[in-house]
Design a protein around this motif. Structure first.
Motif, PDB file in Angstrom:
ATOM      1  N   ARG B  48     -18.774  30.391 -56.013  1.00 49.42           N
ATOM      2  CA  ARG B  48     -18.049  31.641 -55.794  1.00 49.42           C
ATOM      3  C   ARG B  48     -18.757  32.817 -56.478  1.00 49.42           C
ATOM      4  N   ALA B  51     -21.511  33.703 -54.205  1.00 50.03           N
ATOM      5  CA  ALA B  51     -20.972  34.409 -53.031  1.00 50.03           C
ATOM      6  C   ALA B  51     -20.501  35.815 -53.380  1.00 50.03           C
ATOM      7  N   GLY B  52     -20.196  36.026 -54.661  1.00 53.78           N
ATOM      8  CA  GLY B  52     -19.676  37.333 -55.064  1.00 53.78           C
ATOM      9  C   GLY B  52     -18.163  37.386 -55.060  1.00 53.78           C
ATOM     10  N   LEU B  53     -17.530  36.229 -54.924  1.00 52.61           N
ATOM     11  CA  LEU B  53     -16.072  36.201 -54.924  1.00 52.61           C
ATOM     12  C   LEU B  53     -15.517  36.143 -56.350  1.00 52.61           C
ATOM     13  N   PRO B  73     -19.861  40.853 -51.709  1.00 53.55           N
ATOM     14  CA  PRO B  73     -20.158  39.628 -50.957  1.00 53.55           C
ATOM     15  C   PRO B  73     -20.802  39.915 -49.603  1.00 53.55           C
ATOM     16  N   LYS B  74     -20.305  40.938 -48.928  1.00 51.22           N
ATOM     17  CA  LYS B  74     -20.793  41.209 -47.568  1.00 51.22           C
ATOM     18  C   LYS B  74     -22.262  41.652 -47.552  1.00 51.22           C
ATOM     19  N   ILE B  78     -25.258  36.071 -47.437  1.00 56.20           N
ATOM     20  CA  ILE B  78     -24.964  34.641 -47.534  1.00 56.20           C
ATOM     21  C   ILE B  78     -23.800  34.346 -46.597  1.00 56.20           C
ATOM     22  N   MET B  80     -20.572  31.424 -46.073  1.00 60.85           N
ATOM     23  CA  MET B  80     -19.895  30.371 -46.839  1.00 60.85           C
ATOM     24  C   MET B  80     -18.983  29.560 -45.930  1.00 60.85           C
ATOM     25  N   PHE B  82     -15.766  27.075 -46.117  1.00 61.41           N
ATOM     26  CA  PHE B  82     -14.727  26.756 -47.080  1.00 61.41           C
ATOM     27  C   PHE B  82     -14.140  25.362 -46.849  1.00 61.41           C
ATOM     28  N   GLN B  83     -13.512  24.857 -47.915  1.00 62.12           N
ATOM     29  CA  GLN B  83     -12.903  23.524 -47.845  1.00 62.12           C
ATOM     30  C   GLN B  83     -11.842  23.444 -46.743  1.00 62.12           C
ATOM     31  N   ASN B  84     -11.028  24.510 -46.646  1.00 64.75           N
ATOM     32  CA  ASN B  84      -9.961  24.497 -45.632  1.00 64.75           C
ATOM     33  C   ASN B  84     -10.409  25.178 -44.349  1.00 64.75           C
ATOM     34  N   ALA B  86     -10.942  27.887 -43.326  1.00 60.80           N
ATOM     35  CA  ALA B  86     -10.661  29.333 -43.322  1.00 60.80           C
ATOM     36  C   ALA B  86     -10.981  29.976 -41.981  1.00 60.80           C
ATOM     37  N   LEU B  87     -10.588  29.312 -40.905  1.00 58.49           N
ATOM     38  CA  LEU B  87     -10.752  29.920 -39.578  1.00 58.49           C
ATOM     39  C   LEU B  87      -9.616  30.909 -39.373  1.00 58.49           C
ATOM     40  N   ARG B 147     -19.637  29.373 -37.480  1.00 56.41           N
ATOM     41  CA  ARG B 147     -19.381  30.762 -37.865  1.00 56.41           C
ATOM     42  C   ARG B 147     -20.404  31.210 -38.920  1.00 56.41           C
ATOM     43  N   ARG B 151     -24.438  33.911 -38.258  1.00 57.22           N
ATOM     44  CA  ARG B 151     -24.791  35.044 -39.131  1.00 57.22           C
ATOM     45  C   ARG B 151     -26.287  35.079 -39.435  1.00 57.22           C
TER      46      ARG B 151
END
Lengths: 275, 367
Positions: B48, B51-53, B73-74, B78, B80, B82-84, B86-87, B147, B151
């Motif tokens: 994180r 990623a800059g989070l 982050p943008k 990069i 990322m 995610f585990q879930n 995040a769609l 996704r 990028r």
């Protein structure tokens, strides 16, 4: 439970629901019935239909209150927009950002929920008078918008906090600014709750009586609740046109409700089950 | 593509909770590095921060040639996963994949061609107009990866992307990710608590514990030469067996005397290094496959640990025999066709050359 017992229970439930509905709808029905009567017909049979039907009551009613309805629509729509835009932005900030004094600010905001609105009437009147904004429809909308902030921020913050945080982080990495996150994620995903809040705020503004009575002096800017009251003449009551006006005044709300019923029910139960 | 470097990076949470402590790591351009460790070891925090989070409390994070500590982050180039997953639930697969490109004002044609190419690569072409809720777990995972791919970022970050999948799908997706890395050759940083994922995917593995790096090495090196007791115990299934004991040096040679009661003669190669530990507590580490292996492999050690069988776990191609000697339990990995019964007394042969010794006080491996 045997099928006979189940049937009996069903009948009992339905009877109860029908009774409650009758109780709620009978006044509306009576209003509708009276709206076609002349004063003489009303004096003879106030509650049952009589003939001939006086359709001209509706024409008189429409002529009398159409201006008020237009004013109410403008003020209420404006109030909804002015309420929801800042409320959504504030709720997003409270839900997603960490900043010094956040908790204090939040409790201060919540404290306002417990302040009776009527307490503000005199100070607000003085404020608008000093700002030279009395008798302004925009000022009235702004007052409604300010009044609705706390509740909307409260509901929306909780809703946004319940949204998966990963989504916002994914959007952040994808390149979405906070405003773009609101536009692309929060608004589409909170459609039902935003719709519900919009309806609630619209109804609150539409039904408000004291505030416009105090803040608007011009009859041409007046809103429907105050306008309806003016139909109630001091010496003569024209029951037919009055009830026709009441019926006409209810039509916009009925239309809104019919179109948004499903959204409204969905919004009221939002958050009950985490989806 | 880019290198990612962390130099003396620390992360302190409110209340002085140290999540990461002075981490230094360089991920080379095109490398697949896996951060592995138990829950709460700080591996996700590192990802994180890259990623800059999460803000970096101290130290520098560099992506490419640029220090990105204060970069949004943008703007870090990069992507990322995610585990879930995040769609975005209200967007179709196509819209999910196009979202980042739209924000970056990539042209419509370019966007569509990238989506097409990625969808073909990941087998998503038929699913482009579906909403995430109409996809299975594996498909959602692929969309999440897709996704990221459209990028064309300098580096991919994966935060336990397979942990929500069932075992079979996880193995399949693991393979697909490995293929993807071979194909794209982009820098990938991958966080997992599953050491099997780490071993199979990583060019190098960073083993972490309690915010600190325990070892950075290639998978085989990590397995064959663990830096300390933690790494030795963490990497490998079943985990390495440990026996507490002391080193005894005499005129006849050096040997390890286990508290459990057996003695292990030390190979000539190790004897020199272990002499200095004479009389001191030392921990012996033995991989399960180095105990009770086929007779031909028990070259010259002559050591047999007298033990009693507790449980036999038949895995098909092999069996894990859980045994105890004195109060010490250990596991042996043997050919599935060798028969063992619970309660049976046996002598377990040890592959002495493969024994690891750790300084019990410092937990470091004695090399």
């Amino acid at each position: 439970m045997s099928s006979k017992q189940a049937k009996r229970a069903e009948i009992g439930k339905h009877t109860l629901v029908v009774l409650v509905l009758l109780f709620a709808f009978i006044p509306l029905l009576i209003t509708f019935v009276i709206s076609f009567k002349s004063n003489q017909q009303f004096a003879v049979a106030p509650l049952t239909p009589t003939f001939p039907l006086h359709f001209e009551n509706w024409a008189i009613g429409w002529e009398t209150i159409s201006g008020y309805i237009a004013n109410s629509i403008v003020i209420s729509v404006l109030a909804v927009v002015l309420t929801l835009v800042p409320a959504l932005l504030s709720a997003f900030v409270f839900a997603r950002f960490r900043f010094p004094g956040k908790t204090v600010l939040w409790y201060a905001l919540l404290g306002l929920l417990f302040m009776p609105g009527i307490m503000n009437l005199v100070p607000l009147f003085t404020l608008l008078r000093d700002l030279n904004m009395l008798n302004s429809m925009l000022a009235l909308s702004t007052l409604y918008a300010v009044g609705g902030q706390v509740f909307c921020v409260f509901v929306l913050r909780n809703f946004i906090e319940d949204m998966p945080q990963d989504l916002f982080e994914a959007a952040q990495v994808d390149g979405a600014s906070p405003l773009q996150q609101i536009w692309s994620l929060v608004i589409p995903m909170s459609g039902s709750i935003l719709g519900t809040l919009a309806i609630l705020r619209f109804l609150a503004s539409w039904n408000s009586f004291v505030m416009p009575l105090v803040m608007l002096s011009s009859q041409y800017k007046q809103v429907i609740p105050v306008g309806l009251m003016r139909l109630d003449g001091e010496y003569i009551k024209l029951w037919g046109p009055m009830m026709a006006s009441f019926s006409i005044a209810a039509i916009p709300l009925v239309i809104i409700f019919l179109f948004t019923m499903r959204l409204f029910v969905k919004g009221l139960t939002a958050g009950a089950v985490k989806g | 593509m880019a290198r990612v470097a962390l130099e003396n990076v620390s992360k302190l949470y409110p209340g002085n909770v140290k999540a990461v402590d002075k981490l230094t790591l360089e991920v080379r351009d095109g490398e697949f590095v896996v951060l592995v460790g138990p829950s709460g070891c700080g591996k996700s925090t590192i990802l994180r921060m890259i990623a800059g989070l999460e803000d970096v409390t101290s130290g520098t994070v560099t992506i490419g040639q640029r220090v990105v500590n204060d970069v949004q982050p943008k703007d870090r180039d990069i992507a990322m996963v995610f585990q879930n997953y995040a769609l975005y639930p209200h967007m179709t697969v196509r819209q999910n994949m196009a979202f980042a490109l739209k924000l970056r004002k990539v042209g419509k044609e370019e966007t569509e061609s990238r989506i097409r190419a990625t969808a073909d690569m990941l087998g998503l072409s038929e699913l482009l107009d579906r909403l995430p809720k109409a996809l299975s777990g594996g498909q959602r995972q692929r969309v999440a990866v897709g996704r990221a791919i459209v990028r064309q970022p300098a580096a991919f970050l994966f935060d336990e992307p397979l942990s929500n999948l069932d075992a079979k799908l996880r193995v399949q997706m693991r393979l697909e990710l490995a293929r993807l890395h071979n194909r794209l050759g982009t820098t990938m940083i991958y966080v997992t608590h599953d050491q099997a994922e780490a071993m199979t995917l990583g060019d190098r593995i960073v083993v972490m514990d309690d915010g600190v790096v325990r070892q950075i090495a290639a998978p085989t090196e990590l397995y064959d030469s663990p830096a300390d007791l933690f790494v030795a115990g963490f990497i490998g299934v079943p985990q390495m067996n440990f026996f507490a004991g002391t080193i005894e040096a005499s005129a006849t040679g050096v040997c390890f005397r286990a508290d459990a009661g057996f003695e292990l003669p030390v190979s000539a190669e190790m004897a020199g290094r272990l002499t200095a530990y004479a009389g001191k507590p030392v921990t012996l580490g033995l991989r399960p496959e180095h105990i009770g292996v086929s007779e031909s492999e028990q070259r010259g050690s002559g050591l047999r640990i007298p033990a009693v069988v507790d449980v036999v776990e038949a895995m098909g191609s092999e069996s894990y025999i859980h045994l105890h000697t004195g109060n010490t339990s250990f596991v042996s990995r043997v050919d599935a066709h060798r028969r063992f019964e619970p309660g049976q007394e046996c002598l377990q042969a040890v592959f002495v050359e493969k024994a690891h010794f750790f300084d019990t006080a410092t937990e470091r491996r004695i090399e």
